[in-house]
Design a protein around this motif. Sequence first.
Motif, PDB file in Angstrom:
ATOM      1  N   ASN A 196      12.283   3.765  -6.554  1.00 35.77           N
ATOM      2  CA  ASN A 196      10.627   3.915  -6.513  1.00 35.77           C
ATOM      3  C   ASN A 196       9.806   3.928  -5.469  1.00 35.77           C
ATOM      4  O   ASN A 196       9.860   3.380  -4.525  1.00 35.77           O
ATOM      5  N   PRO A 197       9.478   5.458  -5.332  1.00 34.87           N
ATOM      6  CA  PRO A 197       8.500   5.778  -3.982  1.00 34.87           C
ATOM      7  C   PRO A 197       7.372   4.658  -3.831  1.00 34.87           C
ATOM      8  O   PRO A 197       6.885   4.787  -2.698  1.00 34.87           O
ATOM      9  N   VAL A 198       6.854   3.965  -4.993  1.00 37.16           N
ATOM     10  CA  VAL A 198       5.735   3.300  -4.685  1.00 37.16           C
ATOM     11  C   VAL A 198       6.072   2.172  -3.799  1.00 37.16           C
ATOM     12  O   VAL A 198       5.295   1.733  -2.906  1.00 37.16           O
ATOM     13  N   ASN A 199       7.037   1.295  -4.206  1.00 39.76           N
ATOM     14  CA  ASN A 199       7.427   0.167  -3.595  1.00 39.76           C
ATOM     15  C   ASN A 199       8.774   0.162  -2.742  1.00 39.76           C
ATOM     16  O   ASN A 199       8.883  -1.099  -2.199  1.00 39.76           O
ATOM     17  N   LYS A 200       9.546   0.920  -2.902  1.00 40.14           N
ATOM     18  CA  LYS A 200      10.875   1.121  -2.261  1.00 40.14           C
ATOM     19  C   LYS A 200      11.637  -0.160  -2.444  1.00 40.14           C
ATOM     20  O   LYS A 200      12.231  -0.581  -1.442  1.00 40.14           O
ATOM     21  N   GLY A 201      11.664  -0.655  -3.487  1.00 44.12           N
ATOM     22  CA  GLY A 201      12.441  -2.081  -3.740  1.00 44.12           C
ATOM     23  C   GLY A 201      11.516  -3.280  -3.354  1.00 44.12           C
ATOM     24  O   GLY A 201      12.157  -4.419  -3.734  1.00 44.12           O
ATOM     25  N   LEU A 202      10.416  -3.049  -2.758  1.00 42.62           N
ATOM     26  CA  LEU A 202       9.736  -4.647  -2.548  1.00 42.62           C
ATOM     27  C   LEU A 202       8.957  -4.810  -3.931  1.00 42.62           C
ATOM     28  O   LEU A 202       8.569  -4.144  -4.594  1.00 42.62           O
ATOM     29  N   LEU A 203       8.417  -6.175  -4.052  1.00 43.42           N
ATOM     30  CA  LEU A 203       7.720  -6.602  -5.308  1.00 43.42           C
ATOM     31  C   LEU A 203       6.823  -7.818  -4.547  1.00 43.42           C
ATOM     32  O   LEU A 203       7.460  -8.425  -3.591  1.00 43.42           O
ATOM     33  N   CYS A 204       5.840  -8.311  -5.201  1.00 42.55           N
ATOM     34  CA  CYS A 204       5.013  -9.366  -4.863  1.00 42.55           C
ATOM     35  C   CYS A 204       5.554 -10.385  -5.542  1.00 42.55           C
ATOM     36  O   CYS A 204       6.365 -10.470  -6.714  1.00 42.55           O
ATOM     37  N   ALA A 205       4.897 -11.552  -5.493  1.00 43.40           N
ATOM     38  CA  ALA A 205       5.205 -13.009  -6.174  1.00 43.40           C
ATOM     39  C   ALA A 205       5.158 -12.764  -7.755  1.00 43.40           C
ATOM     40  O   ALA A 205       5.890 -13.053  -8.302  1.00 43.40           O
ATOM     41  N   LYS A 206       4.142 -11.832  -8.071  1.00 47.93           N
ATOM     42  CA  LYS A 206       4.061 -11.801  -9.611  1.00 47.93           C
ATOM     43  C   LYS A 206       4.997 -10.942 -10.080  1.00 47.93           C
ATOM     44  O   LYS A 206       5.760 -11.223 -11.179  1.00 47.93           O
ATOM     45  N   ASN A 233      -9.737  -7.069  -0.719  1.00 52.14           N
ATOM     46  CA  ASN A 233      -8.716  -8.036  -0.286  1.00 52.14           C
ATOM     47  C   ASN A 233      -7.161  -7.644  -0.655  1.00 52.14           C
ATOM     48  O   ASN A 233      -6.664  -8.486  -1.377  1.00 52.14           O
ATOM     49  N   MET A 234      -6.700  -6.685   0.105  1.00 55.57           N
ATOM     50  CA  MET A 234      -5.401  -6.027  -0.264  1.00 55.57           C
ATOM     51  C   MET A 234      -4.249  -7.158  -0.170  1.00 55.57           C
ATOM     52  O   MET A 234      -3.260  -7.024  -0.965  1.00 55.57           O
ATOM     53  N   ALA A 235      -4.342  -8.028   0.734  1.00 58.90           N
ATOM     54  CA  ALA A 235      -3.453  -8.892   0.976  1.00 58.90           C
ATOM     55  C   ALA A 235      -2.940  -9.706  -0.420  1.00 58.90           C
ATOM     56  O   ALA A 235      -1.703  -9.914  -0.544  1.00 58.90           O
ATOM     57  N   HIS A 264      -3.271  -6.238  -3.984  1.00 59.43           N
ATOM     58  CA  HIS A 264      -2.209  -5.284  -3.938  1.00 59.43           C
ATOM     59  C   HIS A 264      -1.185  -5.636  -2.713  1.00 59.43           C
ATOM     60  O   HIS A 264      -1.075  -4.943  -1.935  1.00 59.43           O
ATOM     61  N   PRO A 265      -0.510  -6.718  -3.080  1.00 54.05           N
ATOM     62  CA  PRO A 265       0.259  -7.162  -2.006  1.00 54.05           C
ATOM     63  C   PRO A 265       1.568  -6.194  -1.194  1.00 54.05           C
ATOM     64  O   PRO A 265       1.681  -5.982  -0.202  1.00 54.05           O
ATOM     65  N   VAL A 266       1.934  -5.359  -2.523  1.00 52.10           N
ATOM     66  CA  VAL A 266       2.962  -4.377  -1.783  1.00 52.10           C
ATOM     67  C   VAL A 266       2.659  -3.282  -1.212  1.00 52.10           C
ATOM     68  O   VAL A 266       3.182  -2.796  -0.184  1.00 52.10           O
ATOM     69  N   LEU A 267       1.375  -2.724  -1.621  1.00 53.95           N
ATOM     70  CA  LEU A 267       0.949  -1.575  -0.685  1.00 53.95           C
ATOM     71  C   LEU A 267       0.400  -2.157   0.600  1.00 53.95           C
ATOM     72  O   LEU A 267       0.327  -1.325   1.544  1.00 53.95           O
ATOM     73  N   TRP A 268      -0.054  -3.493   0.614  1.00 55.31           N
ATOM     74  CA  TRP A 268      -0.669  -4.010   2.099  1.00 55.31           C
ATOM     75  C   TRP A 268       0.679  -4.209   2.943  1.00 55.31           C
ATOM     76  O   TRP A 268       0.509  -3.914   4.043  1.00 55.31           O
ATOM     77  N   SER A 269       1.879  -4.656   2.202  1.00 53.21           N
ATOM     78  CA  SER A 269       3.015  -4.853   3.027  1.00 53.21           C
ATOM     79  C   SER A 269       3.255  -3.401   3.660  1.00 53.21           C
ATOM     80  O   SER A 269       3.757  -3.415   4.762  1.00 53.21           O
ATOM     81  N   ARG A 270       3.213  -2.340   2.788  1.00 50.17           N
ATOM     82  CA  ARG A 270       3.545  -1.045   3.223  1.00 50.17           C
ATOM     83  C   ARG A 270       2.876  -0.552   4.526  1.00 50.17           C
ATOM     84  O   ARG A 270       3.410   0.006   5.428  1.00 50.17           O
ATOM     85  N   LEU A 276      -3.505 -14.209  -5.408  1.00 57.59           N
ATOM     86  CA  LEU A 276      -2.399 -13.791  -5.590  1.00 57.59           C
ATOM     87  C   LEU A 276      -1.491 -13.958  -6.738  1.00 57.59           C
ATOM     88  O   LEU A 276      -0.905 -13.231  -7.296  1.00 57.59           O
ATOM     89  N   GLU A 277      -1.569 -15.225  -7.257  1.00 56.48           N
ATOM     90  CA  GLU A 277      -0.681 -15.585  -8.156  1.00 56.48           C
ATOM     91  C   GLU A 277      -0.991 -15.168  -9.628  1.00 56.48           C
ATOM     92  O   GLU A 277       0.064 -15.374 -10.501  1.00 56.48           O
TER      93      GLU A 277
END
Lengths: 84, 785
Positions: free
Chosen positions: B73-83, B203-205, B208-214, B679-680
């Motif tokens: 998936n090009p959105v997150n490329k395998g990454l997910l957040c805690a939720k 507060n993206m971190a 929207h943590p996955v986009l923030w990581s991106r 976040l949670e």
Amino acid sequence: MPISGYIVIPKKGTVDNLIAQLNQREDVEVGIRNQKGFALVAATIDDREAKAFGKDLEQWETVESATLVYHNFEDTVTQAATSV
Amino acid sequence: MQVDRREFIKKAALSAAGAVLIGSMPKSLMGAARGEDGLIWQKAPCRFCGVGCGVMVGVKDGRVVAVQGDLENPVNKGLLCAKGYHTSHILYGEDRLRKPQVRKNGKLTDVSWDEAIETIAKFVKKNDDTFAIYGSGQWTVAEGYTAMKFLKGGCSNNNVDPNARLCMASAVVGMLTTYGVDEPSGCYEDFDLCDTLVLWGNNMAEMHPVLWSRIVDRRAKGEKIEIFDLATRRTRTTQEADHYLEFTPQGDLAIANGICNILIQEGKYDKNWVANHCNFRAGKDGAGSPMTFEQYKEWLETYTPEYVEEVAGISPRELKLLASRFADPSKKILSLWCMGMNQHTRGTWINNLVYNVHFLSGQFGAPGKTAFSLTGQPSACGTCREVGTLAHALPGGRVVANEVHRQQTEDFWKLPKGRINPKPGHHTVAMFEALNKNTLSGVWVQVTNPAQTIPNLNEITDKLKNRFLVVSDVYPTITTDLATVVLPSALWVEKNGIFGNSERRTQQWFKMIEPPGEARDDVWQMLAVAHKLYEMGHPGMINRDGDFLFTFKDENGQEIEIWKWEVFNSPDVNVDRLLYEEYRPFTKMKHKDVAPYDVLVKNRGMLWPVVQDAKGRWRETKRRFVEGEDPFVKEGSGVDFYWGKEKDGKARVWARPYEAPPEIPDKEYPFWLCTGRVLEHWHTGTMTRRVKQLNAGMPNAYVEVNAKDAAEMNISTGNMVKISSRRGSINLPAWINGRGSPQKGLVFVPFFDESKLINEVTLQAYCPLSKEPDYKKCAVKIEKV
């Protein structure tokens, strides 16, 4: 050279043409078929090519879906070992 | 030997494929693959936020046993957040609703589906003009579409509105008034390509943590990206920022105008871009009146760095620093925002003003250069904005007040002429005010929890209990506590679905498991009530051909009885596909062409507009309005705002003034209150608080207090603090220098905790254009208790 097995579901009324088209290619072989679709095996040069083949196949106009159900990496590993 | 071995492997591959084929794959497993672990893996978008991460869902023995980020998936490329990593757990809370319930003698009592459906249908039949539907940005496309057709097409009643009114409406009206059509021009790829990131109260971190990581992961690869964090409190996002610009609540209006003033005064705006792509507009409403560039320049002169400092609290040096980036044509600047700008009594204006900054600087319509509104909910875009589940709207960007639009919709839905009511319904806050006053008699709430989220709750909660309140949900909530009828719903991969995320990506998934007990799809619930009304002779449930409003026929011309659960739930019937394909032609009307269902099945979502190329391949659009990318752009235009209000391919630059908020701190209530998420937890925590790991991470609400304020008031972390406004009060433990740290004179409280309802304190004030409430600022006092 990876080998990948797919289940291909063709669009309605296109199965014969699709199989004929696939049979023209040297790198694929069509297997068993039923009213839903048919099995297909593809031998590609490397994993990148394998991935590209699967993606490309899904986009064919006559293909409803192409699901990867088998993939063999062993030859790739053997080749790499040999070249070292 | 090699050949023999290869032949052997090929035969093995053919046998494996053949075995699965002969095993007669049910429709729901198309696109699924069996892993070595014996699990069936299938794609789905994450259930939670508007980022729209792809997850792979592993099912065994009818149960979701694993979830992993989808590498494809090009959105997150395998990454997910805690939720995201814990998404599957939301399915298995012990207290899932499993039986329909109807309130009898004051008590919710288990009943059959037939009784529940009949109870609702009887009420709607008598009160079809005063009944409302309150939905959600977590509605799937089919759910929202069904609700629209049911109420607007079946009951000639436009009282449909979603909770997205509480989070995205200002962005919507901002875009409509700027370039004449909703939803962003850019896409997530711009996050990879910008070199300067400006966060406007976002507060993206945490959100929207996955986009923030991106974004921040780019630094790990050695790429340079400069981050400006414009905010009213320090957050985890601030920790990664190069510049933290702390502004006084509502000061963002002045900051944006201040940047534009500097660009023009210093002659550093992009003259060609402005000449080719912009009109200028003055006024406080949505229409405004034309003005010239010279008039705009003169109007802006108020916004000197000194004036901006006075009202927004940022220094002239900080303002000039930010403006200098927009003045540099070599930069690629991405602006991002979400609730900080949208939940604002001038939410539409601040959206307009951020576009102004990007238009004047030419930072728009090229890779890495855009202004991008992030979405809160997984299908706020796909459902609320594209299907148009809003009180004034119809699918496909149509509006009920427009006769032509009504006729188009009546034709699509095969309705008799004049069936659709021209009068817009109540927007969210007005809907609950009307329920309060009994001018609306009842409401059907799906996929949301208004008794926790509507501002100034004290005004509405008690009255809701006296109305006919139907709630479709998956867990008991404080809204189901008030309900007349509670319907247990299927959740996420317990049903087929389609979501549309922030970047215009439409993503489809198949049902993978059965819902628990007697829980059923929200779509089915509404279809069943519609058909019961049809059986009762309700004239609205009959189309102009004399058929049921939701008539679908099979290949042999036989009606598919989708209102019957056994038919709806059959693996041979995909009602989601039927409804989506009925809806899809609407999307062509404003060049928002979504991909066919079967194309979505094969892809990890596609960015609309999706059109076929000369070879018949479906092609998505990364950047709207941009020549070479958007198929609807006029050749030679470069950038073409083809829905621009002046019909000249240009967007509007608006003269929108700074305006003080309706309630500001004073002697009696000396602090600002800002509310938000953590976040949670997802919104009101009804799902995430049932996930042990997430709830352990953030079990209770708290109040963040500035360290200096805390010292002055002798408050330490953990001390109980009473927060009071003119509307209500709650007690919460203080957290000082914790995850966030608010500016002096401001406190922050998250809203996920149903035992601590901060919305009993918040203000019932909203943007007059978007009708979106302001949850980010009101006046409170705090006392140590």
